[in-house]
Design an enzyme around this catalytic site. Structure first.
Site, PDB file in Angstrom:
ATOM      1  N   SER A  32       0.787  -1.222   0.000  1.00 32.57           N
ATOM      2  CA  SER A  32       0.000   0.000   0.000  1.00 32.57           C
ATOM      3  C   SER A  32       0.821   1.276   0.000  1.00 32.57           C
ATOM      4  O   SER A  32       0.347   2.323  -0.448  1.00 32.57           O
ATOM      5  CB  SER A  32      -0.945   0.012   1.208  1.00 32.57           C
ATOM      6  N   HIS A  47      -5.806  -3.798  -1.765  1.00 30.11           N
ATOM      7  CA  HIS A  47      -5.570  -2.717  -2.728  1.00 30.11           C
ATOM      8  C   HIS A  47      -5.579  -3.221  -4.162  1.00 30.11           C
ATOM      9  O   HIS A  47      -4.928  -2.632  -5.030  1.00 30.11           O
ATOM     10  CB  HIS A  47      -4.248  -2.012  -2.417  1.00 30.11           C
ATOM     11  N   LYS A  62     -12.480  -0.298   0.373  1.00 30.61           N
ATOM     12  CA  LYS A  62     -11.686   0.425  -0.627  1.00 30.61           C
ATOM     13  C   LYS A  62     -12.440   0.433  -1.954  1.00 30.61           C
ATOM     14  O   LYS A  62     -13.437   1.127  -2.089  1.00 30.61           O
ATOM     15  CB  LYS A  62     -10.286  -0.177  -0.713  1.00 30.61           C
TER      16      LYS A  62
END
Length: 402
Positions: A188, A216, A247
């Site tokens: 990340s 991610h 996310k």
């Protein structure tokens, strides 16, 4: 008692500020989107948001919001219980089944966050006679989860396959019963992607399991947005996938473990964050189902995100900024000095671009950066405005006008 502690705590806080490591929290008065209104802690008014994990721009998508409204009417606000008591609704089981199908895994178990998901895996699956081999730059939740386990701990240098193999040899020679390799799919702070095909090859060679935190990546990495295992063609070779609903998948909260059926079954019986935390709110589960519907036809969103990412990386490189290589939507602009990174973030906010300076302990000492995160919700004009703001902020810093 606290009076004697207060001064020590305040001294620590003062040290954090003086070292340029203080992390301010800005307040926004709008939904999460490509543009937000800062109401406290920065320049008032609308600014371009380049620091959210809202990769596909779904956090305020009208169909997701509508699904959430409908879920409140049908399923209520909260479960007020844990899963094995009276905390499971049909919507939770449906989401688990949909995630399993999407990720190509046999079963899925929901958690209140991916931090909890990672915190509940290692202690459940591994004992003192086992070994976990972890990438040095893995997320803090993986590190903390490993600490809860009695397994022997091995760490290998970031994405270093030779070092990973050496650690696997040591674990094997040490007589480990079970061996688990764990890595972030995308790291990340750097935007680097783990070499999963080669990791799976080593796992086969040394009879190890593979676990990937794909927070991610899921939603936008890979041809169908199924994450780094799909990107590398190893969906059938990864044993455990952990991830977040917070996310690309709508940006709310909640996490999951998608894995082999026996692994998920054992987690339901023994995983402490699952057994002792309230169930994911039904409104989030229902909205996440709508997100999965949207992902089936989200090719245009993924293409727009890729185009925005390529434009930003190309223009920033042409302007002489130091950006870590890659093509992920995480584009770290390397600064080095923590105080300079923090000051540049302030100057960018003054110019209408909301970003955050990252410094120790989130990143190593001397490796401060501004982590820019692109979104499919950004327009080409938005991206160009952000680059122009970086150029202007750097010029002001270099001129001493701070």
């Amino acid at each position: 008692m606290f009076d004697s502690v207060r001064a020590d705590l305040q001294a620590t806080l003062d040290e954090i500020r003086s070292a340029g490591l203080h992390k301010p929290e800005r307040v926004i008065g709008t939904p999460q989107s490509a543009k937000v209104a800062v109401t406290a802690g920065g320049r008032p008014g609308e600014v371009l948001n380049f620091c959210a994990n809202n990769y596909l721009g779904l956090a305020d998508h009208p169909e997701v919001v509508a699904a959430a409204h409908e879920a409140l009417d049908r399923w209520g606000y909260g479960m007020a219980s844990v899963r094995f008591i009276c905390g499971t609704q049909e919507v939770h089981k449906e989401l688990e089944a949909r995630l399993s199908a999407f990720l190509g895994q046999e079963d899925t178990i929901l958690y209140s966050s991916c931090f909890d998901a990672n915190g509940g895996v290692f202690e459940t699956l591994l004992g003192a006679e086992d070994a976990v081999i972890s990438d040095a730059l893995n997320h803090a939740s993986i590190i903390d989860g490993i600490r809860l386990s009695k397994a022997r701990r091995f760490r290998y240098a970031n994405r270093d396959l030779a070092d990973l193999e050496q650690r696997l040899k040591e674990a094997t020679e040490g007589g480990a019963r079970r061996k688990l390799i764990v890595t972030d799919g995308v790291f990340s702070m750097d935007g680097y992607v783990a070499p999963l095909a080669e990791i799976c090859d080593l796992a086969d060679r040394y009879d190890a399991m593979v676990m990937v935190d794909d927070s991610h990546a899921v939603g936008f990495v890979g041809p169908g947005g199924r994450g780094t295992p799909e990107l590398h063609g190893v969906m059938d070779r990864v044993d455990i996938i952990t991830g977040t609903l917070g996310k690309a998948l709508g940006g709310a909260s909640g996490g999951y473990v998608a894995a082999r059926a026996e692994i998920v079954a054992l987690l339901r019986q023994r995983s402490r964050p699952y057994l002792f935390s309230n169930t994911l709110a039904p409104v989030i589960a229902a909205a996440s189902l709508k997100v999965l519907d949207l992902l089936e036809s989200a090719g245009d969103l993924r293409e727009r995100l890729a185009a925005n990412t390529a434009l930003f990386r190309s223009r920033m490189t042409d302007e002489g900024f130091d950006i870590l290589p890659g093509d992920h939507a995480i584009a770290p602009v390397m600064i080095g000095d923590a105080s300079v990174a923090g000051r540049m973030a302030e100057l960018l906010l003054e110019r209408g671009v909301y970003v955050i300076g990252f410094s120790y302990p989130v990143v190593p000492q001397g490796a401060a950066r501004i982590r820019v995160q692109l979104s499919a919700a950004h327009s080409t004009e938005d991206v160009n405005r952000a680059v122009d703001a970086f150029v202007a902020a750097r010029a002001e810093l270099e001129s001493g006008g701070v």
